[in-house]
Design a protein around this motif. Structure first.
Motif, short mmCIF file in Angstrom:
data_model
loop_
_atom_site.label_atom_id
_atom_site.label_comp_id
_atom_site.label_asym_id
_atom_site.label_seq_id
_atom_site.Cartn_x
_atom_site.Cartn_y
_atom_site.Cartn_z
N ASP A 146 -28.99 -47.41 2.92
CA ASP A 146 -29.05 -46.01 2.91
C ASP A 146 -27.60 -45.59 2.69
O ASP A 146 -26.54 -45.49 3.47
CB ASP A 146 -29.48 -45.51 4.18
N GLU A 147 -27.24 -45.33 1.58
CA GLU A 147 -25.59 -45.09 0.95
C GLU A 147 -25.22 -43.89 1.73
O GLU A 147 -24.08 -44.01 2.14
CB GLU A 147 -25.80 -44.93 -0.43
N ALA A 148 -26.08 -42.67 1.85
CA ALA A 148 -25.54 -41.64 2.46
C ALA A 148 -25.29 -41.60 4.02
O ALA A 148 -24.31 -41.52 4.46
CB ALA A 148 -26.34 -40.59 2.28
N ARG A 149 -26.03 -42.57 4.72
CA ARG A 149 -25.90 -43.06 5.97
C ARG A 149 -24.72 -43.98 6.55
O ARG A 149 -24.38 -43.78 7.21
CB ARG A 149 -27.10 -43.23 6.72
N TYR A 150 -24.65 -44.53 5.46
CA TYR A 150 -23.72 -45.86 5.77
C TYR A 150 -22.50 -46.03 4.60
O TYR A 150 -22.56 -46.94 4.02
CB TYR A 150 -24.59 -47.13 5.76
N PRO A 151 -21.78 -45.04 4.67
CA PRO A 151 -20.66 -45.24 3.86
C PRO A 151 -19.60 -46.06 4.50
O PRO A 151 -19.62 -46.16 6.02
CB PRO A 151 -19.99 -43.77 3.90
N LEU A 152 -18.90 -46.86 3.66
CA LEU A 152 -17.87 -47.84 4.25
C LEU A 152 -16.43 -47.27 4.35
O LEU A 152 -15.96 -47.06 3.10
CB LEU A 152 -18.18 -49.10 3.80
N HIS A 153 -15.70 -47.28 5.25
CA HIS A 153 -14.63 -46.77 5.30
C HIS A 153 -13.43 -47.66 5.62
O HIS A 153 -13.62 -48.63 6.63
CB HIS A 153 -14.19 -45.60 6.27
N ALA A 154 -12.19 -47.24 5.18
CA ALA A 154 -10.95 -48.36 5.72
C ALA A 154 -9.84 -47.31 5.82
O ALA A 154 -9.62 -46.40 5.40
CB ALA A 154 -10.63 -49.24 4.81
N ILE A 155 -8.89 -47.60 6.68
CA ILE A 155 -7.53 -47.01 6.98
C ILE A 155 -6.60 -47.56 6.32
O ILE A 155 -6.45 -49.26 6.70
CB ILE A 155 -7.43 -46.70 8.23
N ILE A 156 -5.80 -47.56 5.42
CA ILE A 156 -4.69 -47.99 4.64
C ILE A 156 -3.57 -47.47 4.56
O ILE A 156 -3.40 -46.37 4.66
CB ILE A 156 -5.12 -48.52 3.35
N SER A 157 -2.23 -48.19 4.75
CA SER A 157 -0.97 -47.73 4.61
C SER A 157 -0.86 -47.01 3.14
O SER A 157 -1.37 -47.47 2.26
CB SER A 157 0.02 -48.58 4.78
N GLU A 158 -0.35 -46.02 3.12
CA GLU A 158 -0.09 -45.03 1.86
C GLU A 158 1.40 -44.54 1.89
O GLU A 158 1.69 -43.65 2.48
CB GLU A 158 -1.10 -43.92 1.96
N PRO A 159 2.22 -45.14 0.86
CA PRO A 159 1.74 -46.07 -0.05
C PRO A 159 1.95 -47.52 0.43
O PRO A 159 2.74 -47.68 1.75
CB PRO A 159 2.73 -45.97 -1.29
N MET A 160 1.21 -48.48 -0.05
CA MET A 160 1.34 -49.81 0.28
C MET A 160 2.88 -50.31 -0.22
O MET A 160 3.26 -50.24 -1.36
CB MET A 160 0.24 -50.74 -0.40
N SER A 161 3.65 -50.90 0.58
CA SER A 161 4.90 -51.24 0.21
C SER A 161 5.06 -52.56 -0.24
O SER A 161 4.37 -53.54 0.26
CB SER A 161 5.82 -50.90 1.63
N GLN A 162 5.87 -53.07 -1.33
CA GLN A 162 6.03 -54.27 -1.71
C GLN A 162 6.87 -55.28 -0.81
O GLN A 162 6.96 -56.28 -0.96
CB GLN A 162 6.62 -54.44 -3.18
N THR A 163 7.80 -54.37 0.08
CA THR A 163 8.89 -54.95 1.06
C THR A 163 8.32 -55.25 2.08
O THR A 163 9.02 -55.71 3.14
CB THR A 163 10.15 -54.41 1.08
N LYS A 164 6.85 -54.83 2.80
CA LYS A 164 6.57 -54.91 4.01
C LYS A 164 5.25 -55.98 3.87
O LYS A 164 4.56 -56.23 3.06
CB LYS A 164 5.78 -53.59 4.69
#
Length: 304
Positions: A57-75
């Motif tokens: 059930d795509e409407a009922r079960y969206p999949l989410h993530a929280i990510i750093s924005e922006p992703m740093s190349q030095t961390k």
């Protein structure tokens, strides 16, 4: 042999048995109200992204993530996952608590990716399996038939980053013995052997890279919130030899576990015991947060 309400002893389930099992499942809580509604709508330095949706059930079960924005190349990049087993509540709620309360404290030192609920159908139905009668936490391999595993693996690959650490949040519950292990034995046509449920917190390290000092730091951090599981009379937890206080090992890639889906050198799977008379849901959530923070603090202190 095992006693279970579906199937015949000694014979693996067929499609009819799996359909019978699925028909017996029901929604018992709300993914929308208990998970999606708790995701931040605006957090400086982070974005909430939808990386997929479950095909049931795509409407009922969206999949989410929280990510750093922006992703740093030095961390360095760290990954936190919860709810790969949807019934393990504090893994989900602990991840959400970390997102909303502690995550920003580490934003200057790490790229952070948090996926709080990998298996939302399992969360709503309080299940270990998905609707296909598959255990997502045995399904992290190429061309996985479990969409929960396949979609997060594709998402992480799309980030084009190298993970330093992965903290995967779990629980060990009394229902492991009363429901989920008997169901597994029935599905496979094998004999169920219950294990002793440890009373307290423990971690599962990767047998190929146990990083015991890292595991000890996680256990120490959690010990300030809840008790650590003692070994049984054979020096084991859930049948595995204890490596140090509250630490056992599994070969995570061999078993296709969530904790083995990256090549991160620092990996731990937390196991909280919510059925303990000395625990509460809040204590379990706090223990998960303490595990995450203990892992990150160890990396910072070691200047890794």
């Amino acid at each position: 042999m095992q006693s279970y309400s579906i199937g015949e002893p000694g014979k693996p389930w067929n499609d009819e048995h799996k359909a019978q099992w699925l028909a017996g499942q029901s929604v018992q809580r709300s993914y929308n109200d208990e998970v999606l509604a708790k995701l931040p709508t605006d957090m400086k330095g982070f974005s909430v992204v939808q990386y997929g949706a479950l095909p049931y059930d795509e409407a009922r079960y969206p999949l989410h993530a929280i990510i750093s924005e922006p992703m740093s190349q030095t961390k360095p990049t760290v990954l936190v996952t919860g709810g790969v087993h949807g019934y393990e509540t504090s893994g989900v709620q602990g991840a959400l608590h970390f997102i909303n309360n502690e995550m920003a404290l580490y934003a200057s030192r790490f790229n952070i990716v948090v996926v709080p609920c990998i298996s939302p159908w399992g969360y709503e139905t309080i299940n270990r399996w998905d609707p296909l009668a598959l255990d997502p936490n045995r399904s992290f391999y190429n061309d996985s038939p479990a969409p929960e595993a396949a979609q997060i693996m594709a998402f992480l690959a799309s980030l084009d980053t190298t993970f330093l650490a992965h903290i995967d949040l779990h629980e060990t519950t009394d229902t492991d013995n009363s429901e989920f292990r008997p169901a597994l034995a029935a599905r496979e046509g094998t004999v169920n052997h219950n294990w002793n449920i440890p009373d307290g917190f423990y971690t599962v390290a990767d047998a190929q890279k146990p990083q015991l000092e890292f595991q000890k730091a996680v256990v120490e951090a959690v010990s300030h919130v809840t008790h650590i599981a003692p070994a049984d009379d054979k020096g084991c937890l859930i049948g595995e030899p204890m490596q140090s206080e509250g630490v056992i090992c599994y070969d995570k890639k061999k078993l296709h576990l969530c904790g083995g889906m990256t090549d991160a050198p620092y990996v731990t799977t937390t196991e909280v015991y919510p059925d303990s008379p000395n625990a509460t849901p809040e204590v379990c959530n706090r223990a998960q947060v303490a595990a995450i923070c203990g892992a990150l603090d160890f990396i910072l202190a070691a200047n890794i």
